[in-house]
Design a protein around this motif. Structure first.
Motif, PDB file in Angstrom:
ATOM      1  N   PHE A 115       0.811  -1.219   0.000  1.00  0.00           N
ATOM      2  CA  PHE A 115       0.000   0.000   0.000  1.00  0.00           C
ATOM      3  C   PHE A 115       0.847   1.273   0.000  1.00  0.00           C
ATOM      4  O   PHE A 115       0.361   2.346  -0.345  1.00  0.00           O
ATOM      5  CB  PHE A 115      -0.919   0.017   1.219  1.00  0.00           C
ATOM      6  CG  PHE A 115      -1.762  -1.217   1.340  1.00  0.00           C
ATOM      7  CD1 PHE A 115      -2.776  -1.469   0.426  1.00  0.00           C
ATOM      8  CD2 PHE A 115      -1.520  -2.150   2.339  1.00  0.00           C
ATOM      9  CE1 PHE A 115      -3.552  -2.619   0.524  1.00  0.00           C
ATOM     10  CE2 PHE A 115      -2.286  -3.301   2.434  1.00  0.00           C
ATOM     11  CZ  PHE A 115      -3.295  -3.537   1.524  1.00  0.00           C
ATOM     12  N   GLY A 116       2.100   1.153   0.373  1.00  0.00           N
ATOM     13  CA  GLY A 116       2.987   2.313   0.428  1.00  0.00           C
ATOM     14  C   GLY A 116       3.643   2.431   1.789  1.00  0.00           C
ATOM     15  O   GLY A 116       3.091   1.987   2.800  1.00  0.00           O
ATOM     16  N   LEU A 117       4.825   3.014   1.818  1.00  0.00           N
ATOM     17  CA  LEU A 117       5.591   3.163   3.054  1.00  0.00           C
ATOM     18  C   LEU A 117       5.167   4.430   3.788  1.00  0.00           C
ATOM     19  O   LEU A 117       4.853   5.444   3.167  1.00  0.00           O
ATOM     20  CB  LEU A 117       7.084   3.210   2.733  1.00  0.00           C
ATOM     21  CG  LEU A 117       7.626   1.962   2.013  1.00  0.00           C
ATOM     22  CD1 LEU A 117       9.059   2.190   1.567  1.00  0.00           C
ATOM     23  CD2 LEU A 117       7.523   0.731   2.910  1.00  0.00           C
ATOM     24  N   THR A 118       5.198   4.384   5.108  1.00  0.00           N
ATOM     25  CA  THR A 118       4.714   5.505   5.907  1.00  0.00           C
ATOM     26  C   THR A 118       5.841   6.398   6.425  1.00  0.00           C
ATOM     27  O   THR A 118       5.637   7.594   6.618  1.00  0.00           O
ATOM     28  CB  THR A 118       3.904   4.994   7.112  1.00  0.00           C
ATOM     29  OG1 THR A 118       4.722   4.099   7.878  1.00  0.00           O
ATOM     30  CG2 THR A 118       2.665   4.245   6.632  1.00  0.00           C
ATOM     31  N   ARG A 119       7.031   5.848   6.651  1.00  0.00           N
ATOM     32  CA  ARG A 119       8.128   6.615   7.241  1.00  0.00           C
ATOM     33  C   ARG A 119       9.150   7.026   6.177  1.00  0.00           C
ATOM     34  O   ARG A 119       9.455   6.248   5.268  1.00  0.00           O
ATOM     35  CB  ARG A 119       8.832   5.804   8.328  1.00  0.00           C
ATOM     36  CG  ARG A 119       7.937   5.412   9.496  1.00  0.00           C
ATOM     37  CD  ARG A 119       8.732   4.698  10.573  1.00  0.00           C
ATOM     38  NE  ARG A 119       7.872   4.282  11.677  1.00  0.00           N
ATOM     39  CZ  ARG A 119       7.268   3.106  11.739  1.00  0.00           C
ATOM     40  NH1 ARG A 119       7.409   2.248  10.750  1.00  0.00           N
ATOM     41  NH2 ARG A 119       6.517   2.798  12.776  1.00  0.00           N
ATOM     42  N   GLU A 122      12.026   4.640   5.905  1.00  0.00           N
ATOM     43  CA  GLU A 122      11.706   3.447   5.115  1.00  0.00           C
ATOM     44  C   GLU A 122      11.813   3.755   3.620  1.00  0.00           C
ATOM     45  O   GLU A 122      12.309   2.926   2.842  1.00  0.00           O
ATOM     46  CB  GLU A 122      10.293   2.962   5.430  1.00  0.00           C
ATOM     47  CG  GLU A 122      10.117   2.428   6.840  1.00  0.00           C
ATOM     48  CD  GLU A 122       8.678   2.047   7.131  1.00  0.00           C
ATOM     49  OE1 GLU A 122       8.459   1.021   7.780  1.00  0.00           O
ATOM     50  OE2 GLU A 122       7.756   2.782   6.691  1.00  0.00           O
ATOM     51  N   ARG A 123      11.370   4.934   3.240  1.00  0.00           N
ATOM     52  CA  ARG A 123      11.438   5.326   1.829  1.00  0.00           C
ATOM     53  C   ARG A 123      12.890   5.429   1.355  1.00  0.00           C
ATOM     54  O   ARG A 123      13.222   4.985   0.256  1.00  0.00           O
ATOM     55  CB  ARG A 123      10.721   6.660   1.618  1.00  0.00           C
ATOM     56  CG  ARG A 123       9.210   6.587   1.799  1.00  0.00           C
ATOM     57  CD  ARG A 123       8.533   7.919   1.487  1.00  0.00           C
ATOM     58  NE  ARG A 123       7.097   7.808   1.650  1.00  0.00           N
ATOM     59  CZ  ARG A 123       6.280   7.298   0.726  1.00  0.00           C
ATOM     60  NH1 ARG A 123       6.781   6.893  -0.426  1.00  0.00           N
ATOM     61  NH2 ARG A 123       4.987   7.229   0.944  1.00  0.00           N
ATOM     62  N   GLU A 124      13.732   6.011   2.188  1.00  0.00           N
ATOM     63  CA  GLU A 124      15.136   6.163   1.811  1.00  0.00           C
ATOM     64  C   GLU A 124      15.816   4.809   1.678  1.00  0.00           C
ATOM     65  O   GLU A 124      16.576   4.579   0.725  1.00  0.00           O
ATOM     66  CB  GLU A 124      15.851   7.040   2.841  1.00  0.00           C
ATOM     67  CG  GLU A 124      15.377   8.491   2.822  1.00  0.00           C
ATOM     68  CD  GLU A 124      15.913   9.299   3.986  1.00  0.00           C
ATOM     69  OE1 GLU A 124      16.611   8.710   4.853  1.00  0.00           O
ATOM     70  OE2 GLU A 124      15.623  10.514   4.046  1.00  0.00           O
ATOM     71  N   THR A 125      15.529   3.915   2.607  1.00  0.00           N
ATOM     72  CA  THR A 125      16.104   2.573   2.538  1.00  0.00           C
ATOM     73  C   THR A 125      15.626   1.833   1.298  1.00  0.00           C
ATOM     74  O   THR A 125      16.415   1.177   0.603  1.00  0.00           O
ATOM     75  CB  THR A 125      15.732   1.767   3.805  1.00  0.00           C
ATOM     76  OG1 THR A 125      16.266   2.430   4.951  1.00  0.00           O
ATOM     77  CG2 THR A 125      16.284   0.352   3.732  1.00  0.00           C
ATOM     78  N   ARG A 126      14.331   1.954   1.010  1.00  0.00           N
ATOM     79  CA  ARG A 126      13.784   1.264  -0.162  1.00  0.00           C
ATOM     80  C   ARG A 126      14.328   1.859  -1.451  1.00  0.00           C
ATOM     81  O   ARG A 126      14.578   1.120  -2.421  1.00  0.00           O
ATOM     82  CB  ARG A 126      12.262   1.321  -0.145  1.00  0.00           C
ATOM     83  CG  ARG A 126      11.591   0.547  -1.292  1.00  0.00           C
ATOM     84  CD  ARG A 126      12.053  -0.907  -1.347  1.00  0.00           C
ATOM     85  NE  ARG A 126      11.503  -1.608  -2.469  1.00  0.00           N
ATOM     86  CZ  ARG A 126      10.621  -2.614  -2.363  1.00  0.00           C
ATOM     87  NH1 ARG A 126      10.218  -3.024  -1.171  1.00  0.00           N
ATOM     88  NH2 ARG A 126      10.159  -3.203  -3.448  1.00  0.00           N
ATOM     89  N   ARG A 127      14.524   3.162  -1.492  1.00  0.00           N
ATOM     90  CA  ARG A 127      15.082   3.789  -2.690  1.00  0.00           C
ATOM     91  C   ARG A 127      16.482   3.255  -2.966  1.00  0.00           C
ATOM     92  O   ARG A 127      16.817   2.933  -4.115  1.00  0.00           O
ATOM     93  CB  ARG A 127      15.115   5.309  -2.539  1.00  0.00           C
ATOM     94  CG  ARG A 127      15.520   6.040  -3.823  1.00  0.00           C
ATOM     95  CD  ARG A 127      15.523   7.536  -3.646  1.00  0.00           C
ATOM     96  NE  ARG A 127      15.679   8.219  -4.928  1.00  0.00           N
ATOM     97  CZ  ARG A 127      16.842   8.377  -5.566  1.00  0.00           C
ATOM     98  NH1 ARG A 127      17.963   7.904  -5.027  1.00  0.00           N
ATOM     99  NH2 ARG A 127      16.885   8.996  -6.729  1.00  0.00           N
ATOM    100  N   GLN A 190       6.045   5.647  -4.251  1.00  0.00           N
ATOM    101  CA  GLN A 190       4.587   5.436  -4.204  1.00  0.00           C
ATOM    102  C   GLN A 190       4.011   6.067  -2.950  1.00  0.00           C
ATOM    103  O   GLN A 190       4.541   5.870  -1.852  1.00  0.00           O
ATOM    104  CB  GLN A 190       4.284   3.938  -4.207  1.00  0.00           C
ATOM    105  CG  GLN A 190       2.803   3.602  -4.067  1.00  0.00           C
ATOM    106  CD  GLN A 190       2.574   2.110  -3.908  1.00  0.00           C
ATOM    107  OE1 GLN A 190       3.206   1.308  -4.573  1.00  0.00           O
ATOM    108  NE2 GLN A 190       1.691   1.737  -3.000  1.00  0.00           N
ATOM    109  N   PRO A 191       2.922   6.823  -3.068  1.00  0.00           N
ATOM    110  CA  PRO A 191       2.269   7.353  -1.856  1.00  0.00           C
ATOM    111  C   PRO A 191       1.726   6.212  -1.001  1.00  0.00           C
ATOM    112  O   PRO A 191       1.466   5.112  -1.491  1.00  0.00           O
ATOM    113  CB  PRO A 191       1.125   8.202  -2.415  1.00  0.00           C
ATOM    114  CG  PRO A 191       1.425   8.389  -3.862  1.00  0.00           C
ATOM    115  CD  PRO A 191       2.234   7.227  -4.297  1.00  0.00           C
TER     116      PRO A 191
END
Length: 255
Positions: A115-119, A122-127, A190-191
């Protein structure tokens, strides 16, 4: 620009069109074992940019991808439809349902979609994770990268012969197209769409395999009651197409 798509099934049916969205590395053909059971429905199978018949296409992100999906539906004169998406295809379905639904969407079935990352952390790690894989696709031979890709924990249920068969199916892809698509549709970009999805009034169903613990947990933590497919991991429609088709048929007929 429209995406490459293939009509199947019963074109003159008054039922909504079932629109199929595959996962990363896949193509519209991945759905054939399930679609065999839905010949009495109108079916539109779509190849996403960088894949299958849309290999030459690129997009800048989810919004452009969703707009291209709308253009494809318009081109094929689709008036009412369900979105059925797996993994990346499920994430596109989420975005499209939340941001570009013009009233034609009748329902949504997601298979193992995030559904998308909230923190932000988490976004930076996934990127870093996704862009690292994109560099591998660009710099290493495709068979080697695919072999590494299917060693990830989410595919742990695959036997060695199954893993090799999957790799062989994916060798017709072009590495640069895959890398570009992976960057454009990274989960980091992704939002977080969960709250928007909860506000939708259309039928929304989440499906995953009994061995796919990551996405079972994700669904449960999100307050959903997932439809669980027996004897299957992350890719349920490949592992157990008959059970997938049975559950999909029940959901469609119920709605």
């Amino acid at each position: 620009m429209i995406l490459h798509a293939r009509w199947q099934g019963h074109h003159r049916s008054i039922r909504p069109v079932l629109v199929w969205l595959h996962g990363f590395l896949g193509s519209a053909d991945d759905w054939l074992p399930v679609q065999h059971y839905f010949r009495h429905w109108p079916l539109l199978s779509i190849d996403l940019p960088g894949h299958g018949g849309s290999q030459a296409q690129t997009v800048s992100g989810f919004d452009e991808l969703s707009q291209r999906l709308t253009a494809t539906l318009n081109y094929h004169q689709v008036e009412r439809y369900w979105l059925i998406g797996y993994s990346l295809g499920a994430r596109l379905a989420f975005y499209h349902a939340c941001r570009h639904d013009d009233g034609r969407l009748c329902g949504l079935l997601a298979e193992a979609g995030h559904f998308g990352l909230t923190r932000q952390s988490e976004r930076e790690t996934r990127r870093e994770h996704d862009f690292g894989w994109a560099q591998r696709f660009r710099q290493q031979p495709l068979p080697r990268v695919l072999s590494q890709w299917y060693q990830q924990p989410v595919f742990a249920e695959l036997t060695n012969p199954q893993r090799q068969a999957m790799i062989n199916r994916r060798l017709n892809n072009r590495a640069e197209g895959l890398a570009t698509m992976l960057e454009a549709t990274s989960l980091s970009a992704q939002p977080d769409l969960l709250e928007e999805l909860r506000q939708k009034t259309i039928p929304f169903h989440y499906l995953c395999g009994e061995w796919d613990l990551k996405f079972l947990q994700l669904a449960q933590q999100s307050g959903l009651t997932p439809v669980v497919i027996r004897d299957a991991g992350h890719n349920t429609h490949l592992a157990n197409p008959m059970a997938f088709a049975h559950q999909l048929s029940l959901l469609l007929n119920h709605n």
